[in-house]
Design an enzyme around this catalytic site. Sequence first.
Site, PDB file in Angstrom:
ATOM      1  N   HIS A  16       0.897  -1.366  -0.138  1.00 54.89           N
ATOM      2  CA  HIS A  16       0.209   0.018   0.021  1.00 54.89           C
ATOM      3  C   HIS A  16       1.017   1.271  -0.022  1.00 54.89           C
ATOM      4  O   HIS A  16       0.365   2.627   0.001  1.00 54.89           O
ATOM      5  CB  HIS A  16      -1.014  -0.049   1.177  1.00 54.89           C
ATOM      6  CG  HIS A  16      -1.999  -1.046   1.183  1.00 54.89           C
ATOM      7  ND1 HIS A  16      -1.833  -2.511   1.306  1.00 54.89           N
ATOM      8  CD2 HIS A  16      -3.366  -1.083   0.994  1.00 54.89           C
ATOM      9  CE1 HIS A  16      -2.877  -3.250   1.187  1.00 54.89           C
ATOM     10  NE2 HIS A  16      -3.865  -2.311   1.138  1.00 54.89           N
ATOM     11  N   ARG A  18       2.924   3.732  -1.800  1.00 52.77           N
ATOM     12  CA  ARG A  18       3.048   4.344  -3.352  1.00 52.77           C
ATOM     13  C   ARG A  18       4.300   4.425  -3.752  1.00 52.77           C
ATOM     14  O   ARG A  18       4.366   4.253  -4.862  1.00 52.77           O
ATOM     15  CB  ARG A  18       2.412   5.898  -3.457  1.00 52.77           C
ATOM     16  CG  ARG A  18       0.741   5.775  -2.967  1.00 52.77           C
ATOM     17  CD  ARG A  18      -0.025   7.069  -3.015  1.00 52.77           C
ATOM     18  NE  ARG A  18      -1.455   7.047  -2.796  1.00 52.77           N
ATOM     19  CZ  ARG A  18      -1.949   8.139  -2.658  1.00 52.77           C
ATOM     20  NH1 ARG A  18      -1.498   9.331  -2.990  1.00 52.77           N
ATOM     21  NH2 ARG A  18      -3.409   8.200  -2.426  1.00 52.77           N
ATOM     22  N   LYS A  20       6.986   2.345  -3.199  1.00 49.74           N
ATOM     23  CA  LYS A  20       7.192   1.074  -3.496  1.00 49.74           C
ATOM     24  C   LYS A  20       6.494   0.549  -4.662  1.00 49.74           C
ATOM     25  O   LYS A  20       7.013  -0.002  -5.367  1.00 49.74           O
ATOM     26  CB  LYS A  20       7.113   0.332  -2.383  1.00 49.74           C
ATOM     27  CG  LYS A  20       7.839   0.349  -1.176  1.00 49.74           C
ATOM     28  CD  LYS A  20       7.820  -0.701  -0.264  1.00 49.74           C
ATOM     29  CE  LYS A  20       8.457  -0.498   1.054  1.00 49.74           C
ATOM     30  NZ  LYS A  20       8.625  -1.553   2.196  1.00 49.74           N
ATOM     31  N   ASP A  76       9.528  -6.207   1.348  1.00 46.65           N
ATOM     32  CA  ASP A  76       9.869  -5.425   2.978  1.00 46.65           C
ATOM     33  C   ASP A  76      11.149  -5.091   2.707  1.00 46.65           C
ATOM     34  O   ASP A  76      11.954  -5.703   2.500  1.00 46.65           O
ATOM     35  CB  ASP A  76       9.522  -6.604   3.839  1.00 46.65           C
ATOM     36  CG  ASP A  76       9.477  -5.847   5.208  1.00 46.65           C
ATOM     37  OD1 ASP A  76       8.422  -5.110   5.470  1.00 46.65           O
ATOM     38  OD2 ASP A  76      10.068  -5.832   6.006  1.00 46.65           O
ATOM     39  N   GLY A 158      10.812   7.907   1.527  1.00 45.80           N
ATOM     40  CA  GLY A 158      11.230   7.266   2.685  1.00 45.80           C
ATOM     41  C   GLY A 158      12.624   8.037   3.160  1.00 45.80           C
ATOM     42  O   GLY A 158      12.585   9.195   3.069  1.00 45.80           O
ATOM     43  N   ARG A 186      16.435  -2.481  -4.026  1.00 55.77           N
ATOM     44  CA  ARG A 186      14.927  -3.339  -4.555  1.00 55.77           C
ATOM     45  C   ARG A 186      15.503  -3.914  -5.986  1.00 55.77           C
ATOM     46  O   ARG A 186      15.164  -4.826  -6.337  1.00 55.77           O
ATOM     47  CB  ARG A 186      14.148  -2.172  -4.749  1.00 55.77           C
ATOM     48  CG  ARG A 186      12.719  -2.643  -5.021  1.00 55.77           C
ATOM     49  CD  ARG A 186      11.546  -1.866  -4.727  1.00 55.77           C
ATOM     50  NE  ARG A 186      11.518  -1.493  -3.083  1.00 55.77           N
ATOM     51  CZ  ARG A 186      11.836  -0.581  -2.523  1.00 55.77           C
ATOM     52  NH1 ARG A 186      12.357   0.422  -3.217  1.00 55.77           N
ATOM     53  NH2 ARG A 186      11.692  -0.486  -1.248  1.00 55.77           N
TER      54      ARG A 186
END
EC number: 3.6.1.66
Length: 206
Positions: A16, A18, A20, A76, A158, A186
């Site tokens: 949820h 945005r 990511k 995560d 972030g 990522r």
Amino acid sequence: MARRIAPGQTLVLASHNRGKLREITALLRPHSVELVSAGALGLPEPAETAPDFAGNARIKALAAAEGSGLPALSDDSGFCVAALGGQPGVFSARWAGQAKDFDVAMGMVKDRLGDRRDRRAWFIAALCLAWPDGHTETFLGRIDGAVTWPPRGAKGFGYDPIFVPAGDHQTFGEMEPDQKHAISHRARAFAQVLASCFAGRPDPHP
């Protein structure tokens, strides 16, 4: 042998967040899969109760796969600071509070670091693919660098504005998306996902 996602298959993005979702969507765009977010399906966010990134990624991916009846990909990830014993780590999002205010979270990093000279830091991402029958595949990526202050750049999300990757001079927050995607934690985890779990070649004209 890892289970694979076929071209044209629908995949749930089990997040949820945005920022990511935006990054994962960009990374998946050339690979001919249909994407839908957990939020768009009305799926709730499960409690992240595992002590590590891989465990929390599995929790989120399994919840989305079971709730949707479709394969699901979760992320995560978090920001870790050596002088803080690896914190905020799995609590990276929680440091931002209910309002998801990462200005507050970055300020906490600064305050807790104080005048310590050790500024080593890293990002870790755990990506998990899960299927409705409970099968999972999990992959880890990491990038090392250093904390900087004050925050610089507004292109990431972030903790990106206070992280400078090793060998670079820009923060993640200053980098263009394609530049960050080429080196990020990522992206490194995602390269493993693609090599192991995606069939076929990427579309050169997504």
